[in-house]
Write an enzyme that holds these catalytic residues in place. Structure first.
Site, PDB file in Angstrom:
ATOM      1  N   LYS A 163      -3.160   3.159  -2.164  1.00  0.00           N
ATOM      2  CA  LYS A 163      -4.536   3.652  -2.100  1.00  0.00           C
ATOM      3  C   LYS A 163      -4.538   5.012  -1.435  1.00  0.00           C
ATOM      4  CE  LYS A 163      -6.622  -0.258  -0.714  1.00  0.00           C
ATOM      5  NZ  LYS A 163      -7.679  -0.965  -0.056  1.00  0.00           N
ATOM      6  N   ASP A 180       0.817  -1.210   0.000  1.00  0.00           N
ATOM      7  CA  ASP A 180       0.000   0.000   0.000  1.00  0.00           C
ATOM      8  C   ASP A 180       0.857   1.268   0.000  1.00  0.00           C
ATOM      9  OD1 ASP A 180      -2.330  -1.379  -0.023  1.00  0.00           O
ATOM     10  OD2 ASP A 180      -2.614  -1.359   2.148  1.00  0.00           O
ATOM     11  N   MET A 215      -7.956   7.815   9.603  1.00  0.00           N
ATOM     12  CA  MET A 215      -8.450   8.498   8.409  1.00  0.00           C
ATOM     13  C   MET A 215      -9.385   9.634   8.810  1.00  0.00           C
ATOM     14  SD  MET A 215      -9.081   5.104   6.070  1.00  0.00           S
ATOM     15  CE  MET A 215      -9.767   4.074   7.351  1.00  0.00           C
TER      16      MET A 215
HETATM   17  N1  SAH Z   1      -4.106  -0.855   9.143  1.00  0.00           N
HETATM   18  C1  SAH Z   1      -3.644   0.468   9.517  1.00  0.00           C
HETATM   19  C2  SAH Z   1      -4.705   1.518   9.258  1.00  0.00           C
HETATM   20  C3  SAH Z   1      -5.020   1.679   7.808  1.00  0.00           C
HETATM   21  S1  SAH Z   1      -6.114   3.005   7.516  1.00  0.00           S
HETATM   22  C4  SAH Z   1      -3.198   0.463  10.984  1.00  0.00           C
HETATM   23  O1  SAH Z   1      -3.390  -0.529  11.676  1.00  0.00           O
HETATM   24  O2  SAH Z   1      -2.619   1.457  11.416  1.00  0.00           O
HETATM   25  C5  SAH Z   1      -4.973   4.328   7.207  1.00  0.00           C
HETATM   26  C6  SAH Z   1      -4.959   5.287   8.372  1.00  0.00           C
HETATM   27  O3  SAH Z   1      -4.122   4.781   9.385  1.00  0.00           O
HETATM   28  C7  SAH Z   1      -4.388   6.631   8.056  1.00  0.00           C
HETATM   29  O4  SAH Z   1      -5.343   7.477   7.442  1.00  0.00           O
HETATM   30  C8  SAH Z   1      -4.019   7.133   9.426  1.00  0.00           C
HETATM   31  O5  SAH Z   1      -5.167   7.565  10.145  1.00  0.00           O
HETATM   32  C9  SAH Z   1      -3.549   5.869  10.080  1.00  0.00           C
HETATM   33  N2  SAH Z   1      -2.085   5.734   9.992  1.00  0.00           N
HETATM   34  C10 SAH Z   1      -1.371   4.825   9.307  1.00  0.00           C
HETATM   35  N3  SAH Z   1      -0.050   5.004   9.516  1.00  0.00           N
HETATM   36  C11 SAH Z   1       0.059   6.049  10.351  1.00  0.00           C
HETATM   37  C12 SAH Z   1       1.167   6.725  10.955  1.00  0.00           C
HETATM   38  N4  SAH Z   1       2.419   6.342  10.733  1.00  0.00           N
HETATM   39  N5  SAH Z   1       0.901   7.773  11.766  1.00  0.00           N
HETATM   40  C13 SAH Z   1      -0.363   8.162  12.033  1.00  0.00           C
HETATM   41  N6  SAH Z   1      -1.431   7.558  11.489  1.00  0.00           N
HETATM   42  C14 SAH Z   1      -1.228   6.522  10.667  1.00  0.00           C
END
Ligand code: SAH
Length: 478
Positions: A270, A248, A383
């Site tokens: 995405k 991703d 998100m």
């Molecule tokens: N599976 C992922 C979430 C996917 S949805 C998890 O467990 O973290 C994508 C969202 O995850 C982003 O919009 C943001 O809100 C969050 N996210 C992912 N990586 C991040 C990071 N390094 N710092 C802050 N938020 C993060």
């Protein structure tokens, strides 16, 4: 490269060491692993060295060194723990024609002893030309962890089996067999005793010979929030073995670097509200490679089971009869809460925490706003950047205390991590004005713990790039 690494055959050769204290002992422990004839010269050797001499592990001469003591010696170690004596003994050894090492004296040594990972007959020598012994030790520790302790025994038995294994076609099938032996079947058999290894090898070979086509497999792997050190060992291993990696947008380049060099890398990035690879195209890609017999790693940010549309992909893989497994990862809420020095749950404050998405397939996501508006509740919003005003409106409408803390952590665990501390009443326009362009996690009901303390406790690479803007209000953009 000043120091050229070689493996010296010590069988039956003389190695002489002068000294009888701690430094001598440390070197002897290593030298006793060899098949050399060891001689120790020390007027006053400590009890341990005497015990080794009594056990026949070395010859002890209890006097100071004299010319001729090192005749025919391949190597000499000066471990006298006295610079003048080291210089004297080294000169004698030099005149006798031995290669000389003076313990803790790189400049006057003709050779140095590397850090060694010993899985005899597999031996790994690590050297830094004396520049960074700490680094050598760290690399050694890393390798020690990676290489099963029984590897030596496995290698010795495996060596005798090489001819038999040549019955497998050259290339991938043969590589797969040996990998299976060293990392699966071999260590498993070894747990039942050394005698179990040979039968396991035979069984493994007939199993591999019968595999006409390799079975594909899909690992759904959580890559964590971005810092490669937050990958699990299992995730690393999966990347190391992958034929195809489908990843991703949020996967950091440092993590992609860890994939096997020969792996095919497919970006299905995405973008929230932006261009993206449709889910059914992603599903089809995973299935296509799995059916071809590839070891597929479907790499997802954070934990694959959190807001990752994982079930749709699992359904596609299951329908195609491809085996799969999930490797859990650190979800961004965990990394984000760590960066502000807080807990997700706390006795007396909140006994549950909600993971919410700011938007879903229909637009801004609806939630139990009434419950979320209660004092002490904690929610982690994924998100949530675009929906901040919507969330603020809903919470206020349901009677939340406007002073409830809101913390946004952008790029959690990454070098460019930023923390934004505000309240429900101010979260908009504060969030919009902050110009966040990385992934961000919003906490409702959590403020950074004593901001300065939390900051100074952070490892250097997670400190915000932007210095703390000192302001006279408690709410500041960090
Ligand atoms: N599976 C992922 C979430 C996917 S949805 C998890 O467990 O973290 C994508 C969202 O995850 C982003 O919009 C943001 O809100 C969050 N996210 C992912 N990586 C991040 C990071 N390094 N710092 C802050 N938020 C993060």
């Amino acid at each position: 490269m000043n120091h050229f690494p070689i493996f010296l055959n010590t069988a039956g050769r003389r190695i002489v060491l002068s000294g009888g204290g701690d430094a001598a002992q440390a070197k002897l422990r290593l030298l006793m692993k060899t098949t050399a004839n060891l001689t120790v010269i020390a007027p006053d050797a400590d009890a341990q060295i005497k015990a080794w001499a009594n056990a026949g592990k070395l010859t002890l001469i209890e006097r100071t060194m004299e010319p001729g003591d090192t005749l025919c010696a391949a190597l000499f170690y000066a471990a006298d723990e006295d610079a003048a004596e080291d210089k004297r003994t080294a000169a004698i050894a030099h005149a006798d024609g031995a290669l000389v090492n003076i313990v803790d004296n790189l400049a006057d040594s003709q050779f140095i002893t590397p850090a060694i990972v010993d899985r005899d007959p597999v031996t790994i020598a690590i050297g830094t030309e004396g520049a960074a012994p700490v680094l050598a030790r760290a690399i050694k520790a890393d390798l020690e962890e990676k290489l099963p302790t029984g590897l030596g025994t496995l290698a010795a038995i495996g060596k005798a089996f090489r001819k038999a294994a040549d019955a497998l076609p050259f290339g991938r099938p043969r590589r797969d067999f040996w990998r299976d032996y060293y990392f699966n079947a071999g260590p498993r058999a070894m747990a039942d005793g050394v005698e179990a290894i040979q039968p396991a090898l035979d069984a493994l070979l007939s199993d591999h010979l019968m595999r006409d086509t390799r079975q594909g497999h899909v690992a759904f792997v959580g890559a964590g929030p971005g810092d490669p050190e937050l990958l699990t060992l299992k995730a690393r291993k999966a990347l190391d073995e992958a034929d195809v990696v489908i990843y991703d947008r949020l996967i950091s380049p440092e993590i992609l670097e860890l994939a096997r060099r020969e792996a095919t890398m497919i970006d299905v990035g995405k973008e929230a509200f932006g261009p993206s690879t449709p889910q059914d195209v992603i599903n089809a890609l995973i299935v296509e490679h799995g059916l071809k017999g590839a070891q597929v790693v479907r790499l997802k940010s954070g934990d694959a089971t959190v807001f990752g549309r994982l079930d749709e992909e699992i359904d596609a893989v299951t329908d195609a009869n491809i085996s799969w497994n999930i490797v859990p990862g650190i979800t961004s809420a965990s990394a984000a809460v760590a960066s502000i020095g807080q807990s997700l749950t706390k006795r007396g404050r909140n006994s549950s925490v909600r993971f919410l998405t700011g938007h879903d397939m229909k637009g801004f996501a609806d939630h139990d706003w009434k419950a979320l508006a209660q004092t002490g509740e904690v929610a982690a919003i994924y998100m949530g950047k675009k929906s901040a005003r919507f969330i603020q409106g809903r919470l206020l409408m349901h009677g939340i205390d406007p002073a409830t803390p809101v913390t946004v952590i952008e790029n959690a665990s990454r070098r460019d991590q930023r923390v934004l501390s505000t309240t429900v009443s101010d979260m908009e326009p504060t969030i919009s004005n902050a110009g966040l362009d990385g992934p961000a996690l919003t906490f409702i009901g959590l403020a950074p713990r004593a901001a300065q303390n939390a900051l100074s406790g952070l490892p250097p690479h997670t400190q915000p790039m932007h210095p703390v803007a000192q302001s006279d209000t408690a709410r500041k953009v960090l």
